[in-house]
Design a protein around this motif. Structure first.
Motif: not given
Length: 111
Positions: A45-51
DNA sequence: CGTTTGACTTTCG
DNA sequence: ACGAAAGCCAAAC
């Protein structure tokens, strides 16, 4: 707007705050960042937010790497992240790898 | 509501 | 050390 929308915004805001707490010259993994924000096991989820993070945000998104100590961004973006990290004093290997034992950030120390 | 997807993580060969 | 497979979790379809 609805409460559910607020909850989603609040979750992202916490991640942003946690990310803003990472000093230059250090890196953190997606899992650690999520845990630091209060969300364990939310690395993806963190990666998705950063994207989805807007370019005008002044957050140090480049200080976030995966648990293998490597940059997860594909293509030229990964090269760009390496350059940003190098400019902050972080040593990055040719294979986009970083020594976590030296550059991984622990909030419970140095303060 | 079931399926697919992904800037992840861990384990196995 | 590296790649494949499985596991995990939330968002998008």
């Amino acid at each position: 707007m609805t409460d559910s929308t607020n909850a989603q915004t609040d979750a992202r805001q916490r991640l942003y705050t946690a990310l803003a707490g990472i000093p230059a010259g250090y890196v953190i993994t997606y899992g650690q960042l999520a845990a630091l924000a209060g969300f364990s096991r939310r690395a993806r989820w963190a990666g998705q937010v950063l994207k989805q993070l807007p370019q005008d945000s002044r957050l140090p998104w480049h200080r976030v790497i995966n648990a293998q100590g490597k940059i997860s961004l594909p293509g030229d973006a990964g090269e760009k992240q390496r350059a940003l990290l190098e400019s902050e004093g972080v040593t990055v290997s040719d294979s986009l790898r970083i020594d976590l034992s030296l550059f991984s950030w622990q909030k419970a120390d140095t303060e």
